[in-house]
Design a protein around this motif. Structure first.
Motif, mmCIF file in Angstrom:
data_model
loop_
_atom_site.group_PDB
_atom_site.id
_atom_site.type_symbol
_atom_site.label_atom_id
_atom_site.label_comp_id
_atom_site.label_asym_id
_atom_site.label_seq_id
_atom_site.Cartn_x
_atom_site.Cartn_y
_atom_site.Cartn_z
ATOM 1 N N GLU A 130 -2.870 -1.437 2.034
ATOM 2 C CA GLU A 130 -4.103 -2.157 2.319
ATOM 3 C C GLU A 130 -4.274 -2.320 3.657
ATOM 4 O OE1 GLU A 130 -6.917 -2.248 0.465
ATOM 5 O OE2 GLU A 130 -6.195 -1.844 -1.452
ATOM 6 N N LYS A 131 -3.012 -2.576 3.987
ATOM 7 C CA LYS A 131 -2.842 -2.940 5.769
ATOM 8 C C LYS A 131 -2.955 -1.454 6.368
ATOM 9 C CE LYS A 131 0.733 -5.220 8.211
ATOM 10 N NZ LYS A 131 2.030 -5.574 8.352
ATOM 11 N N ARG A 132 -2.509 -0.584 6.060
ATOM 12 C CA ARG A 132 -2.901 0.927 6.730
ATOM 13 C C ARG A 132 -3.987 1.398 6.577
ATOM 14 N NH1 ARG A 132 2.426 4.508 6.246
ATOM 15 N NH2 ARG A 132 3.923 3.142 6.296
ATOM 16 N N LEU A 133 -4.978 0.940 5.470
ATOM 17 C CA LEU A 133 -6.313 1.410 5.342
ATOM 18 C C LEU A 133 -7.107 0.870 6.010
ATOM 19 C CD1 LEU A 133 -6.644 1.630 1.353
ATOM 20 C CD2 LEU A 133 -6.665 3.563 2.992
ATOM 21 N N LEU A 134 -6.964 -0.292 6.830
ATOM 22 C CA LEU A 134 -7.682 -0.863 7.914
ATOM 23 C C LEU A 134 -7.999 0.280 8.908
ATOM 24 C CD1 LEU A 134 -6.182 -4.433 7.948
ATOM 25 C CD2 LEU A 134 -8.093 -3.898 6.821
ATOM 26 N N HIS A 135 -7.067 1.079 9.120
ATOM 27 C CA HIS A 135 -7.199 2.196 10.285
ATOM 28 C C HIS A 135 -7.851 3.388 9.611
ATOM 29 C CE1 HIS A 135 -4.693 0.150 12.963
ATOM 30 N NE2 HIS A 135 -3.956 -0.418 12.136
ATOM 31 N N PHE A 136 -8.330 3.061 8.281
ATOM 32 C CA PHE A 136 -8.758 4.377 7.520
ATOM 33 C C PHE A 136 -10.263 4.014 6.897
ATOM 34 C CE2 PHE A 136 -4.687 5.728 8.280
ATOM 35 C CZ PHE A 136 -4.466 7.032 8.489
ATOM 36 N N PRO A 137 -11.302 3.541 7.507
ATOM 37 C CA PRO A 137 -12.356 3.271 7.127
ATOM 38 C C PRO A 137 -13.109 4.036 5.647
ATOM 39 C CG PRO A 137 -12.942 3.733 9.167
ATOM 40 C CD PRO A 137 -11.538 3.727 9.066
#
Ligand SMILES: C[C@H](O)[C@H](O)[C@H]1CNC2=NC(N)=NC(=O)C2=N1
Length: 97
Positions: free
Chosen positions: A10-17
């Protein structure tokens, strides 16, 4: 390669909208002008997959491309899936967007 924790994902997904995590995979859906543009992006993505030796589950209907990324060995998401997601974003999303 180790499966990532849900918190890490979920943290990494902040960079993958454009991407979401559910059912043990990353999912995105991209819409193009037409089939030709869609298939052209798919061809370019295919070369990246071969270079990375990591492959998507995907489907195409006319101008829509649906992609799911997971690592088969662990049946979930690893760092490799994020590497491929980044490569896909670079192909699919125009730089000025
Ligand atoms: C032998 C080879 O390394 C594997 O089959 C690769 C190929 N592509 C792959 N793609 C994906 N998405 N997950 C894998 O575990 C995987 N494994």
């Amino acid at each position: 390669m180790d499966k990532l924790s849900e918190e890490d994902i979920e943290k990494r997904l902040l960079h993958f909208p454009d991407w979401e995590y559910y059912d043990q995979a990353l999912h995105a859906e991209f819409e193009f002008e037409n089939f030709k543009d869609c298939f052209s992006a798919m061809s370019r993505i295919a070369f990246e997959c071969e270079a990375l030796n990591h492959h998507p589950d995907w489907s195409n209907t006319y101008n829509i491309l649906k992609i799911s990324l997971s690592t088969h060995d662990v049946k979930d998401v690893t760092h490799k899936d994020f590497i491929l997601a980044k490569a896909i974003d670079a192909i699919v999303i125009p730089e000025d967007e």
